[in-house]
Design an enzyme around this catalytic site. Structure first.
Site, PDB file in Angstrom:
ATOM      1  N   ASN A 104       0.804  -1.224   0.000  1.00  0.00           N
ATOM      2  CA  ASN A 104       0.000   0.000   0.000  1.00  0.00           C
ATOM      3  C   ASN A 104       0.835   1.271   0.000  1.00  0.00           C
ATOM      4  OD1 ASN A 104      -2.553   1.585   0.397  1.00  0.00           O
ATOM      5  ND2 ASN A 104      -1.457   2.127   2.288  1.00  0.00           N
ATOM      6  N   ASP A 196      -8.254   5.116   0.320  1.00  0.00           N
ATOM      7  CA  ASP A 196      -6.996   4.814  -0.383  1.00  0.00           C
ATOM      8  C   ASP A 196      -5.809   5.136   0.521  1.00  0.00           C
ATOM      9  OD1 ASP A 196      -4.961   4.408  -2.202  1.00  0.00           O
ATOM     10  OD2 ASP A 196      -5.476   6.097  -3.502  1.00  0.00           O
ATOM     11  N   ASP A 204       0.486   4.835  -5.883  1.00  0.00           N
ATOM     12  CA  ASP A 204      -0.564   5.127  -6.857  1.00  0.00           C
ATOM     13  C   ASP A 204      -0.627   4.009  -7.907  1.00  0.00           C
ATOM     14  OD1 ASP A 204      -2.328   6.089  -8.704  1.00  0.00           O
ATOM     15  OD2 ASP A 204      -1.249   7.960  -9.111  1.00  0.00           O
ATOM     16  N   ASP A 206      -2.794   3.625 -10.115  1.00  0.00           N
ATOM     17  CA  ASP A 206      -3.308   4.065 -11.409  1.00  0.00           C
ATOM     18  C   ASP A 206      -2.168   4.434 -12.346  1.00  0.00           C
ATOM     19  OD1 ASP A 206      -6.072   3.770 -10.971  1.00  0.00           O
ATOM     20  OD2 ASP A 206      -6.067   5.581  -9.731  1.00  0.00           O
ATOM     21  N   ASP A 233      -1.116  -7.318   2.724  1.00  0.00           N
ATOM     22  CA  ASP A 233      -1.396  -6.338   3.775  1.00  0.00           C
ATOM     23  C   ASP A 233      -2.327  -5.223   3.285  1.00  0.00           C
ATOM     24  OD1 ASP A 233      -0.774  -5.137   6.400  1.00  0.00           O
ATOM     25  OD2 ASP A 233       0.220  -3.580   5.228  1.00  0.00           O
ATOM     26  N   HIS A 237      -7.153  -0.677   1.259  1.00  0.00           N
ATOM     27  CA  HIS A 237      -6.606   0.629   0.861  1.00  0.00           C
ATOM     28  C   HIS A 237      -5.955   0.593  -0.524  1.00  0.00           C
ATOM     29  CE1 HIS A 237      -7.192   1.704   5.081  1.00  0.00           C
ATOM     30  NE2 HIS A 237      -6.578   0.590   5.395  1.00  0.00           N
ATOM     31  N   GLU A 263      -5.646  -9.153   3.976  1.00  0.00           N
ATOM     32  CA  GLU A 263      -6.128  -8.491   5.187  1.00  0.00           C
ATOM     33  C   GLU A 263      -7.110  -7.410   4.779  1.00  0.00           C
ATOM     34  OE1 GLU A 263      -4.808  -5.439   8.703  1.00  0.00           O
ATOM     35  OE2 GLU A 263      -3.933  -5.367   6.734  1.00  0.00           O
TER      36      GLU A 263
HETATM   37 CA    CA Z   1      -3.580   3.141  -0.902  1.00  0.00          CA
END
Ligand code: CA
Length: 486
Positions: A104, A196, A204, A206, A233, A237, A263
């Site tokens: 993340n 996010d 990111d 995207d 993990d 998000h 998770e």
């Molecule tokens: Ca994120």
């Protein structure tokens, strides 16, 4: 694998002496003996706080304890070579290894960069609370200690969607990074408007270069460490479509049996269902609703209605993708999602997840060994339950969740495994008993209580019924007494 058992092989407060991979290696033979078939290891990448970091403050995905970065070659747990040795040893004992993939965010950047942001409302991240302006953020990663080994990808501000600190004025806020096409991810949890952003520099997904690089890393680490699976993990998000494509990419290299559990920390079963459907059931999920039911039952004591224990849980709705667990490094006392199941209830909770037909149970290191310097009182009962799982927990399950305090089930046994089958009871009230049916074929069999809580025996009657008992606030695992050999 039939009756597989995962162990989460770490807790939050392990010592940072770098001896953990060695300990894991030495423990492999014992883990096999007790019936553990897979281990989820702690995040093994170099993280921002060096040897003090649990690994979730991830810095360099390609540094598994190999390069002098963050003032250390090893991680909290040891060096890359020690990790490889531990994995080889676990494989020797047919134990699968799942890597904790922290995708993340990134932390501990090498230098700051200047870029445009808008501050957003922490409670509604879709709502800007400032105009666009320039900040100096920690988003430059060039990994001088590693150079270009394994990957020459260098990270810059445009590879991230948000950050939380402006070096220019020492101000902390949630800064949404501005630029062409820049926005929070779709396919993430809707809490706080859009969830996010969790912490540090938020990756990111995207950005196509990021996606390519991250897939490449997934394939590399799976191969480099001969991994059998991953624990993903913080996936609530991360864009759900990225998770799906990431797993496709890794499985294209490692085969479809490459395991994944995510998770997704939500108690609401509807949200878990929606997520599973959007990632086409390509990833298992931890059964967070069951954890909270058990937590609530342990807090409420006698007044909890035990018939509700499996209500609205993942294992009840989608057992084929449910990883059942009692506690983990986040729910343990003092951690971020603190909701530790009370001690008296742990035997009930572990009996439920290890003896029931459905779900892939995960045993927490903290409950088996220790949390901090506090030795766990539950190791003996977990050993007994794992032994019962291995020997007796087979065949169809018939539930007896029919009383507010005393509930249980029978496992009918497998004809190919002589002596298998069991009758399980647990109660949050006083001593109880229940007549449970095991089939007329078992007429005359003598059963005894496997955990040693009860010393009487039960004889199955002509209708296949046994009148089984359980001590107050405890469990009872009834199994067939072995025939005396002449
Ligand atoms: Ca994120």
């Amino acid at each position: 694998m039939r009756n597989g058992v995962m162990m989460q092989y770490f807790e939050w407060n392990l010592p940072d002496n770098g001896k953990f991979w060695k300990q894991l290696k030495e423990d492999a033979v014992h883990l096999q003996e007790i019936g553990v078939t897979s281990v989820w290891i702690p995040p093994a990448c170099k993280a921002s706080a060096g040897i003090k970091d649990t690994g979730y403050g991830i810095y360099d995905l390609y540094d598994l304890g190999e390069f002098n970065q963050k003032n250390t070659i090893r991680t909290k747990y040891g060096t890359k070579n020690e990790l490889i040795e531990a994995i080889d040893e676990l494989h020797k004992y047919q134990i699968s290894v799942y890597f904790d993939a922290v995708m993340n965010h990134k932390a501990g950047a090498d230098y700051t960069e200047k870029f445009l942001v808008k501050e957003v409302d922490p409670n509604n991240r879709e709502h800007p609370i400032s105009d666009a302006y320039e900040i100096e953020g920690w988003t430059g990663f060039d990994f001088k200690g590693r150079g270009n080994k394994y990957s020459d990808f260098k990270w810059h501000w445009y590879h991230f969607s948000g950050t939380d600190y402006n070096q220019a004025n020492n101000k902390t806020a949630i800064y949404q990074i501005q630029g062409e096409g820049k926005k929070w991810a779709e396919g993430v949890d809707g809490e706080n408007g859009n969830y996010d952003y969790l912490m540090f520099a938020d990756i990111d997904f995207d950005n196509p270069d990021v996606v390519t690089e991250m897939k490449k890393w997934g394939q590399w680490v799976a191969k480099e460490l001969k991994l059998d699976g991953m624990r993903l993990d913080a996936i609530k998000h991360i864009n759900d479509s990225y998770i799906e494509h990431f797993l496709d990419a890794v499985r294209a290299e490692k085969g479809n049996e490459f395991y994944a559990v995510g998770e997704y920390w939500k108690r609401d079963i509807n949200e878990l269902n929606a997520y599973l459907s959007s990632v086409k059931y390509k990833v298992d999920l931890f059964d967070v609703p069951l954890h909270y039911n058990m937590y609530q039952a342990s807090e409420q004591g006698e007044s909890y209605d035990m018939r509700n224990l499996l209500k609205d849980t993942l294992v009840a709705v989608h057992p084929e993708v449910a990883v059942t667990f009692v506690d983990n490094h986040d729910s343990q006392w003092g951690s971020s999602l603190q909701s530790q199941v009370k001690s008296w209830f742990k035997p009930l909770a572990y009996a439920l997840i290890t003896l029931m037909e459905k779900g892939y149970p995960c045993i927490f290191y903290g409950d088996y060994y220790s949390m901090g310097d506090k030795k766990s009182p539950h190791r003996l009962i977990i050993d007994i339950l794992l032994a019962a799982r291995k020997k007796y927990a087979y065949g169809q399950q018939v539930d007896y969740f029919d009383h507010p305090s005393t509930v249980g089930f029978v496992r009918m046994g497998d004809e190919l495994l002589p002596g298998s089958g069991l009758a399980f009871l647990m109660t949050n009230g006083k001593k109880g008993n229940k007549i449970m049916n095991l089939g007329t074929k078992r007429k005359g069999e003598v059963w005894y209580e496997f955990t040693g809580n009860i010393h009487e025996e039960v004889t199955i009657d002509e209708n296949g019924n046994g009148n089984f008992s359980v001590e107050g606030g405890n469990i009872a695992v009834w199994v067939k007494k072995e025939d005396k050999k002449n």
